[in-house]
Scaffold this motif. Sequence first.
Motif: not given
Length: 358
Positions: A126-129, A148-149, A182-185, A187-199
């Motif tokens: 769990l992380i903060r923005l 995977d965002v 991650v939002s820059g990589l 290209d998604v809105q920063y505040d809209n991210i729910i989660s992301y996976d690193m594979r």
Amino acid sequence: MVADIADNSYVFSYDMPDIRITGVHEKLSLRMVIDGQEALSENYYPDNDNAVILCNPGDIINEYFVRPELTDDDTWIALSPMTVQLSLSDSETAADYTLYVFYSRYHVSFEPLTDFMFYSRYKVKLIRLDNIEHLSFFVSEKTKVFLDVIYLELGNSIKKTVELKLPEANRMAAYNISPVRVSGLADVQYDNIISYDMRITNGTLTDLVRYVIDRRSYRDTHQFLYYNMFGLPEAISFSGLVQYSPELVGDIVDMVKQKRRFNPFFNDLRTVNTGYLDENKYQALIDMITSPVQYWHDPSSLPTEIIITDIDFTHTKMGNQRVNVNLTFCPANRKYHVFDRASFGGGIFDYTFDRTFE
């Protein structure tokens, strides 16, 4: 004369056993060079079995490890293995060995060059923005890392996959995967991210770490930066309460019937409660407190180097019970005080009014 090490092999420094050199005649001359710096140049006499044992070579090698800077500026930080050259000679023969050594502070349960595994304590984190985050792994010619965002768009959750550009092969890397990055990589809105996976994969085997954005409201959060067991940057956050217990230090002496304090210093001691920990985060906390350097990260200012002065890790054995512990720290540099003043620009009312509406 022969040493019980494999030439041109890759090893973790903490896992290096004592080096045993057998078949030594009369006297052994040993020279160790680490990344071009001479670390050891000694003569040894063999025991009754014509052997010489070099004890704890990993400890010697770790002293020459150059730590990367703890920063959030770079996309990645890459570390090549330390090149260790051993030159051995006695009255009859000579031998040279080259080792490629990765820094480690603990025993490692896998071999170096494992190119499908993240070097992380976490499966889910769990992380903060506004957190700083790094994830470590080994890069080979076959290594591929995907991001995977999951994010919201017009009320729908959408998944976007990005393959990350990696540094050159045959080195350790710590990738900056903070939510802002991650939002820059992706290209998604920063505040809209729910989660992301690193594979990570080498084409056959795969590992994954999931980061979930924690939007719960906490009274206070603290994040610390440190070096993980491989000497690469990592971060940990706590959500427990903070107790401030500053102290005034300095020598007090009597001078002509008058007391004086020499070298007064205001030591800003703070005790942080970690909040509840699972077993993985508890192990990461041990990594943090045993790191040679720790920084406290306040998003409103630059990271400040700290020193941990005390810990209270008293708890029962983990099971169904939730565990939280305390650690006390203060700034490492005595010159941490700052005088900061902005010029007064005036209020919206003149001096005849009080400051109720300022």
